[in-house]
Design an enzyme around this catalytic site. Structure first.
Site, PDB file in Angstrom:
ATOM      1  N   ILE A 155       0.836  -1.216   0.000  1.00  0.00           N
ATOM      2  CA  ILE A 155       0.000   0.000   0.000  1.00  0.00           C
ATOM      3  C   ILE A 155       0.866   1.261   0.000  1.00  0.00           C
ATOM      4  O   ILE A 155       0.616   2.202  -0.759  1.00  0.00           O
ATOM      5  CB  ILE A 155      -0.969  -0.008   1.210  1.00  0.00           C
ATOM      6  CG1 ILE A 155      -1.940  -1.198   1.079  1.00  0.00           C
ATOM      7  CG2 ILE A 155      -1.734   1.304   1.304  1.00  0.00           C
ATOM      8  CD1 ILE A 155      -2.784  -1.467   2.309  1.00  0.00           C
ATOM      9  N   ASP A 174      11.058   2.678   6.463  1.00  0.00           N
ATOM     10  CA  ASP A 174      10.650   1.269   6.495  1.00  0.00           C
ATOM     11  C   ASP A 174      11.828   0.467   7.015  1.00  0.00           C
ATOM     12  O   ASP A 174      12.989   0.873   6.840  1.00  0.00           O
ATOM     13  CB  ASP A 174      10.253   0.791   5.084  1.00  0.00           C
ATOM     14  CG  ASP A 174       9.464  -0.519   5.129  1.00  0.00           C
ATOM     15  OD1 ASP A 174      10.005  -1.544   5.600  1.00  0.00           O
ATOM     16  OD2 ASP A 174       8.305  -0.532   4.680  1.00  0.00           O
ATOM     17  N   CYS A 205       2.294   1.253   7.776  1.00  0.00           N
ATOM     18  CA  CYS A 205       2.953   0.080   8.366  1.00  0.00           C
ATOM     19  C   CYS A 205       1.919  -0.724   9.154  1.00  0.00           C
ATOM     20  O   CYS A 205       0.863  -0.203   9.510  1.00  0.00           O
ATOM     21  CB  CYS A 205       4.122   0.517   9.256  1.00  0.00           C
ATOM     22  SG  CYS A 205       3.638   1.610  10.586  1.00  0.00           S
ATOM     23  N   PRO A 206       2.181  -1.993   9.416  1.00  0.00           N
ATOM     24  CA  PRO A 206       1.200  -2.782  10.172  1.00  0.00           C
ATOM     25  C   PRO A 206       1.231  -2.424  11.654  1.00  0.00           C
ATOM     26  O   PRO A 206       2.175  -1.783  12.120  1.00  0.00           O
ATOM     27  CB  PRO A 206       1.679  -4.226   9.958  1.00  0.00           C
ATOM     28  CG  PRO A 206       3.122  -4.118   9.670  1.00  0.00           C
ATOM     29  CD  PRO A 206       3.373  -2.775   9.049  1.00  0.00           C
ATOM     30  N   THR A 232      -4.579   5.287   7.315  1.00  0.00           N
ATOM     31  CA  THR A 232      -5.514   4.302   6.742  1.00  0.00           C
ATOM     32  C   THR A 232      -5.043   2.896   7.115  1.00  0.00           C
ATOM     33  O   THR A 232      -5.480   1.920   6.517  1.00  0.00           O
ATOM     34  CB  THR A 232      -5.574   4.410   5.200  1.00  0.00           C
ATOM     35  OG1 THR A 232      -4.243   4.302   4.690  1.00  0.00           O
ATOM     36  CG2 THR A 232      -6.212   5.695   4.729  1.00  0.00           C
ATOM     37  N   SER A 233      -4.123   2.808   8.095  1.00  0.00           N
ATOM     38  CA  SER A 233      -3.521   1.504   8.383  1.00  0.00           C
ATOM     39  C   SER A 233      -4.217   0.796   9.550  1.00  0.00           C
ATOM     40  O   SER A 233      -5.053  -0.087   9.325  1.00  0.00           O
ATOM     41  CB  SER A 233      -2.030   1.678   8.621  1.00  0.00           C
ATOM     42  OG  SER A 233      -1.401   0.441   8.476  1.00  0.00           O
ATOM     43  N   ARG A 234      -3.880   1.149  10.771  1.00  0.00           N
ATOM     44  CA  ARG A 234      -4.569   0.604  11.947  1.00  0.00           C
ATOM     45  C   ARG A 234      -4.656   1.703  12.999  1.00  0.00           C
ATOM     46  O   ARG A 234      -3.685   2.455  13.193  1.00  0.00           O
ATOM     47  CB  ARG A 234      -3.800  -0.600  12.542  1.00  0.00           C
ATOM     48  CG  ARG A 234      -3.988  -1.906  11.816  1.00  0.00           C
ATOM     49  CD  ARG A 234      -5.406  -2.479  11.922  1.00  0.00           C
ATOM     50  NE  ARG A 234      -5.576  -3.699  11.149  1.00  0.00           N
ATOM     51  CZ  ARG A 234      -6.025  -3.778   9.893  1.00  0.00           C
ATOM     52  NH1 ARG A 234      -6.375  -2.675   9.248  1.00  0.00           N
ATOM     53  NH2 ARG A 234      -6.155  -4.939   9.277  1.00  0.00           N
ATOM     54  N   ASP A 258      -9.046   6.611   8.592  1.00  0.00           N
ATOM     55  CA  ASP A 258     -10.011   5.584   8.160  1.00  0.00           C
ATOM     56  C   ASP A 258     -10.085   4.486   9.213  1.00  0.00           C
ATOM     57  O   ASP A 258     -10.872   3.550   9.077  1.00  0.00           O
ATOM     58  CB  ASP A 258      -9.555   5.000   6.814  1.00  0.00           C
ATOM     59  CG  ASP A 258     -10.562   4.004   6.250  1.00  0.00           C
ATOM     60  OD1 ASP A 258     -11.753   4.363   6.167  1.00  0.00           O
ATOM     61  OD2 ASP A 258     -10.172   2.868   5.923  1.00  0.00           O
ATOM     62  N   GLU A 263     -12.063   1.203  17.331  1.00  0.00           N
ATOM     63  CA  GLU A 263     -13.089   1.099  16.290  1.00  0.00           C
ATOM     64  C   GLU A 263     -13.957  -0.146  16.392  1.00  0.00           C
ATOM     65  O   GLU A 263     -15.085  -0.156  15.896  1.00  0.00           O
ATOM     66  CB  GLU A 263     -12.445   1.166  14.897  1.00  0.00           C
ATOM     67  CG  GLU A 263     -11.625  -0.040  14.519  1.00  0.00           C
ATOM     68  CD  GLU A 263     -11.119   0.026  13.074  1.00  0.00           C
ATOM     69  OE1 GLU A 263     -10.556   1.059  12.688  1.00  0.00           O
ATOM     70  OE2 GLU A 263     -11.293  -0.967  12.345  1.00  0.00           O
ATOM     71  N   HIS A 295     -13.344   2.773   8.190  1.00  0.00           N
ATOM     72  CA  HIS A 295     -12.577   1.613   7.688  1.00  0.00           C
ATOM     73  C   HIS A 295     -13.115   1.150   6.332  1.00  0.00           C
ATOM     74  O   HIS A 295     -13.451  -0.017   6.136  1.00  0.00           O
ATOM     75  CB  HIS A 295     -12.610   0.468   8.713  1.00  0.00           C
ATOM     76  CG  HIS A 295     -11.390  -0.412   8.633  1.00  0.00           C
ATOM     77  ND1 HIS A 295     -10.731  -0.885   9.740  1.00  0.00           N
ATOM     78  CD2 HIS A 295     -10.704  -0.901   7.564  1.00  0.00           C
ATOM     79  CE1 HIS A 295      -9.708  -1.625   9.363  1.00  0.00           C
ATOM     80  NE2 HIS A 295      -9.673  -1.648   8.045  1.00  0.00           N
TER      81      HIS A 295
HETATM   82  P1  NAD Z   1       2.762  -4.877   3.696  1.00  0.00           P
HETATM   83  O1  NAD Z   1       3.051  -6.018   4.596  1.00  0.00           O
HETATM   84  O2  NAD Z   1       2.862  -5.065   2.218  1.00  0.00           O
HETATM   85  O3  NAD Z   1       3.676  -3.630   4.078  1.00  0.00           O
HETATM   86  C1  NAD Z   1       3.926  -3.208   5.390  1.00  0.00           C
HETATM   87  C2  NAD Z   1       5.268  -2.484   5.384  1.00  0.00           C
HETATM   88  O4  NAD Z   1       5.467  -1.928   6.683  1.00  0.00           O
HETATM   89  C3  NAD Z   1       6.448  -3.421   5.104  1.00  0.00           C
HETATM   90  O5  NAD Z   1       7.259  -2.887   4.067  1.00  0.00           O
HETATM   91  C4  NAD Z   1       7.187  -3.486   6.437  1.00  0.00           C
HETATM   92  O6  NAD Z   1       8.582  -3.655   6.303  1.00  0.00           O
HETATM   93  C5  NAD Z   1       6.834  -2.121   7.028  1.00  0.00           C
HETATM   94  N1  NAD Z   1       7.021  -2.038   8.459  1.00  0.00           N
HETATM   95  C6  NAD Z   1       6.845  -2.999   9.399  1.00  0.00           C
HETATM   96  N2  NAD Z   1       7.177  -2.527  10.612  1.00  0.00           N
HETATM   97  C7  NAD Z   1       7.585  -1.261  10.444  1.00  0.00           C
HETATM   98  C8  NAD Z   1       8.070  -0.240  11.312  1.00  0.00           C
HETATM   99  N3  NAD Z   1       8.214  -0.477  12.624  1.00  0.00           N
HETATM  100  N4  NAD Z   1       8.388   0.949  10.781  1.00  0.00           N
HETATM  101  C9  NAD Z   1       8.276   1.187   9.459  1.00  0.00           C
HETATM  102  N5  NAD Z   1       7.833   0.270   8.571  1.00  0.00           N
HETATM  103  C10 NAD Z   1       7.499  -0.927   9.066  1.00  0.00           C
HETATM  104  O7  NAD Z   1       1.289  -4.389   4.106  1.00  0.00           O
HETATM  105  P2  NAD Z   1       0.278  -3.515   3.220  1.00  0.00           P
HETATM  106  O8  NAD Z   1      -0.538  -4.419   2.373  1.00  0.00           O
HETATM  107  O9  NAD Z   1       1.011  -2.381   2.595  1.00  0.00           O
HETATM  108  O10 NAD Z   1      -0.699  -2.985   4.360  1.00  0.00           O
HETATM  109  C11 NAD Z   1      -0.241  -2.104   5.365  1.00  0.00           C
HETATM  110  C12 NAD Z   1      -1.310  -2.026   6.441  1.00  0.00           C
HETATM  111  O11 NAD Z   1      -2.483  -1.399   5.926  1.00  0.00           O
HETATM  112  C13 NAD Z   1      -1.807  -3.398   6.943  1.00  0.00           C
HETATM  113  O12 NAD Z   1      -0.974  -3.904   7.970  1.00  0.00           O
HETATM  114  C14 NAD Z   1      -3.188  -3.086   7.451  1.00  0.00           C
HETATM  115  O13 NAD Z   1      -3.095  -2.805   8.826  1.00  0.00           O
HETATM  116  C15 NAD Z   1      -3.591  -1.815   6.706  1.00  0.00           C
HETATM  117  N6  NAD Z   1      -4.744  -2.005   5.812  1.00  0.00           N
HETATM  118  C16 NAD Z   1      -5.820  -1.173   5.962  1.00  0.00           C
HETATM  119  C17 NAD Z   1      -6.931  -1.313   5.128  1.00  0.00           C
HETATM  120  C18 NAD Z   1      -8.134  -0.405   5.241  1.00  0.00           C
HETATM  121  O14 NAD Z   1      -9.192  -0.718   4.673  1.00  0.00           O
HETATM  122  N7  NAD Z   1      -8.033   0.733   5.909  1.00  0.00           N
HETATM  123  C19 NAD Z   1      -6.928  -2.307   4.151  1.00  0.00           C
HETATM  124  C20 NAD Z   1      -5.797  -3.123   4.020  1.00  0.00           C
HETATM  125  C21 NAD Z   1      -4.715  -2.961   4.857  1.00  0.00           C
END
Ligand code: NAD
Length: 331
Positions: A155, A174, A205-206, A232-234, A258, A263, A295
């Site tokens: 993302i 990252d 990031c997750p 938009t992550s968590r 988001d 939530e 979300h």
């Molecule tokens: P991904 O696993 O492809 O990418 C996550 C990136 O974060 C990786 O490159 C990882 O190295 C990096 N990361 C991990 N720990 C880190 C840290 N401490 N500091 C910096 N970077 C770090 O995941 P993605 O598919 O890109 O999704 C990212 C997040 O988006 C998911 O974990 C999920 O929580 C969230 N998400 C939200 C929605 C939504 O509808 N709002 C939908 C899908 C995913």
């Protein structure tokens, strides 16, 4: 396989039914979320399919194991809601949908960003009341701004590509910098530098023990006054209390989220006839420079199709005893 789907909405049911051809699985759709009471509904099924706000704790895993269930198919990317250690202990494997249209989420992050900084949500309401005044609608350009991206996975990368198209300077942090992003012109820096130098920050990031409250009073103090913060992550990547304080002092110029820390008690439900008991989200909603969506970043037809197909493929691979490409394990 007999699949028990929890937390289903009309769009989930429609999408799975539309993509079932070619798979020999039976579906039971439950609207209720997975919890200590509703887990009983899983009995008689082979697999459960749950979503982001279904906490899968040790109690639930023990029950699932008693029902003979050996697979949890998450129809989402994040898996922080599952106790993976307990899953392994009870012999239950966990699969997910690692990438379903990362562009859907990245584009939504931009939708929130643009709405906030160009005030289109305010313009929409004004024009409907024949108010064509532009007073108070002055916005910001993205072109020429420095955008900080925390997490450049699927993302975050899609987000960087869009940001590049807008003519922004992109900084990123990252644990594993991407060569592809460096080639795109992204500069990787330590977290503090990215936070200090960016006028717009977007989190991708997750949620892990390390990233919980990544945005807190200390990291907020490094930010530029008037920073635009997008999540938009968590939800728990942000310390909501500290963020509210930073909105009050105008350190944060705009906040677009988001996802929200608490939530699971609010999102995906129609609470329009209820009194919201969550004081923090209620406070957030009083700020004119805060935009909240519930979300929905993943919610496009393209992403739903990918979620259904990958989930059904994951389950078929398990049924056939094949390697589970999308398995998640405790590391
Ligand atoms: P991904 O696993 O492809 O990418 C996550 C990136 O974060 C990786 O490159 C990882 O190295 C990096 N990361 C991990 N720990 C880190 C840290 N401490 N500091 C910096 N970077 C770090 O995941 P993605 O598919 O890109 O999704 C990212 C997040 O988006 C998911 O974990 C999920 O929580 C969230 N998400 C939200 C929605 C939504 O509808 N709002 C939908 C899908 C995913």
């Amino acid at each position: 396989m007999k699949i028990a789907f929890f937390s289903t909405k009309s769009y989930d049911r429609e999408s799975f039914l539309n993509h079932r051809e070619g798979f020999n699985h039976e579906f039971s759709f439950f609207e209720v979320g997975l919890d200590h009471k509703t887990v009983a509904l899983a009995e008689g099924h082979d697999v459960i399919c749950s979503f982001v706000n279904d906490p899968v704790d040790e109690f639930i895993l023990k029950k699932l194991a008693q029902f003979g269930i050996k697979l949890i198919a998450l129809r989402c990317a994040g898996f922080n809601q599952v106790n993976l250690e307990a899953a392994a202990k009870h012999g239950i494997r966990v699969v997910r949908v690692p990438a379903y249209s990362p562009e859907a989420v990245a584009e939504h992050a931009f939708a929130i960003l643009l709405t906030l900084i160009r005030k289109t949500h305010k313009a929409f309401n004004r024009v409907r009341e024949n108010n064509f005044s532009l007073e108070g609608l002055t916005g910001l350009n993205i072109h020429g701004k420095t955008i900080g991206v925390i997490g450049t996975g699927a993302i975050g990368k899609a987000f960087c590509r869009i940001a590049k198209g807008f003519g922004a300077k992109i900084l990123a942090h990252d644990l594993y910098p991407s060569e592809e992003m460096v080639a795109l012109g992204v500069t990787y820096l330590p977290l503090q530098k990215v936070i200090e130098q960016s006028q717009i920050i977007s989190l991708h990031c997750p949620l892990t023990p390390e990233t919980r409250h990544l945005i807190n009073s200390k990291t907020l103090s490094y930010m530029q006054k008037g920073v635009v913060l997008i999540n938009t992550s968590r939800g728990a990547l942000i310390d909501t209390k500290a963020t509210i304080k930073a909105l009050k002092t105008k350190k944060i110029g705009f906040l677009g989220i988001d996802v929200y820390e608490q939530e699971e008690h609010i999102f995906f439900k129609n609470l329009s006839e209820e009194i919201l008991e969550d004081e923090q989200i209620s406070r957030l909603m009083t700020f004119p420079n805060v935009l909240i969506t519930g979300h929905q970043a993943f919610l496009t037809h393209e992403a739903l199709a990918q979620i259904a197909t990958t989930t059904l493929e994951n389950i078929t691979a398990f049924e056939k005893g094949e390697i589970l490409q999308n398995e998640v394990k405790k590391v």
